[in-house]
Design an enzyme around this catalytic site. Sequence first.
Site, PDB file in Angstrom:
ATOM      1  CD  GLN A   1      -0.966  -0.542   3.704  1.00  0.00           C
ATOM      2  OE1 GLN A   1      -2.185  -0.508   3.680  1.00  0.00           O
ATOM      3  NE2 GLN A   1      -0.313  -1.018   4.756  1.00  0.00           N
TER       4      GLN A   1
ATOM      5  CG  ASP B   1      -7.447  -0.967  14.893  1.00  0.00           C
ATOM      6  OD1 ASP B   1      -8.357  -0.401  14.251  1.00  0.00           O
ATOM      7  OD2 ASP B   1      -6.471  -0.357  15.369  1.00  0.00           O
TER       8      ASP B   1
END
Length: 521
Positions: free
Chosen positions: A257, A383
């Site tokens: 990413q 998360d």
Amino acid sequence: MTETSTRPSTRLPVPPRVARFLVLTAVFVCAACGLVYELALVAIGSYLLGDTITQASVVLSVMVFAMGVGSLLSKRLQGNPALSFAVVEGLLSLVGGLSVLLLYGAFAWFSAYQPALVLLAFVIGALIGVEIPLLMTLIQRIRKQDASEAVADLFAADYVGGLLGGLAFPFLLLPLLGLPKGSVTVGALNAVVGVAVVLWLFRSQLGRRAYAALTCGLIVVLGALGLAFAYADQFEVDARQALYRDPIVHAERSEYQEIVLTRSLDGDDVRMFLNGSLQFSSLDEYRYHESLIHPVMDGPRADVLVLGGGDGLALREILAYDDVSSVTVVDLDPAVVELASTDPVISDLNGDSFEDPRVRVVHTDAFRWLRENGREFDAVVADLPDGDDVGTSKLYSAEFYALVAEALPENGRLVVQAGSPFFAPEAFWSVGHTLEEAGLAATPYNVDVPSFGNWGFYLATTGGAPAPALPDDAPPLRFLDDDLLAAALVFPRDRRDPGVEASTLMRPSVIEYHQGAWRGY
């Protein structure tokens, strides 16, 4: 091979066999370049928008359609196939080589990414579609042969070239040059091979003006691509900055990413973005992380598993409890953890949590890790990034939560960040139904985090639905207290469960729900 004539119909500087080999080599290289252009369009879409399936579908369908259009248009170019092929290759190398930069610019400055993508995919596809019919004519002018055999030779070279381009893109071009420079480099190779073959091999079919024009055109194309290569890094920096409100202080593209840190001019607001999505703001991240962590810590908590959380901020809250004996963090991207451990601002924000000897970090896919895990954890924290694309939707599937349930003891707890009940209500409530589908009883709650907006979570167990509460020994908190947590259980009437379905691996409905979210905001 059945041949009607072995005599070339045009004067060549080399024997026909060699000339034919050179043309098929050009087919091979041009096919590889064409596939790289196609993959580059898909890749830039997944980088910027994250929706890989949609981007791949748009690119492939438009390009295949355009290739058919190009094949029909090639009929008008058969009068001078050598000149036509050289012009087509020059245009293709220029448009394909610059396509990534053009799309990034359209996204950053003009908010016109989708129209630009369709236009570029059509132009590139049409130019690729013109190639094969023209090459067929050139092959036949070198040495006549049956059409079926000529087509077989051309397609063989074309398909093998596609294999090379498909493998070179992820394993060579992206690691060595990155997406913008890799596309430009392939464009230059395309121009040299496509145009130079015509200039040398078929020069007898070109008049002096055409020869000079092609030579100048090749120089112009290579010059433009050379400039693009030289300024690609600066262009990327300028385009990236246009996407963010505050100055960028750190940017990198990891294996997985794009990671960006911004800092406000007064230095008070530091933000992390992953692929353009906000992960936290230093002004209010404590609201999110206190709400995520402390309710799940109201119970057994000796061994804690954190799925995601590479910024170390959830870890900071967990480590505030002295009776936590171990924390296992499973985060895919080592670059995020490295940044959170070494950047002075973030490491100060997370309290150097990764330096705590109780912490163990594993860099792998959370789904894969859970499948191989044989250990139980008292508390599990999910998360994770929102499940708005193929790569992340599996982390919000019933199958994923079933694996989490297997890692929980009888009195273990799970907390899930589930997105915004206000901006993405269908996606939020789908997470609750998915937890139930996996055999977990879940309680939803929501708080306000100014940088995110209204945000929601689920607290779940394998037994009855738990009542979120703060531990009696909770550390001093800046945001959360018992009264606020009680209020967090209330949802306004217009944001209650609309009756959505669970998400599974084979039916990732959470993607569809996210696609309809955040509209008008």
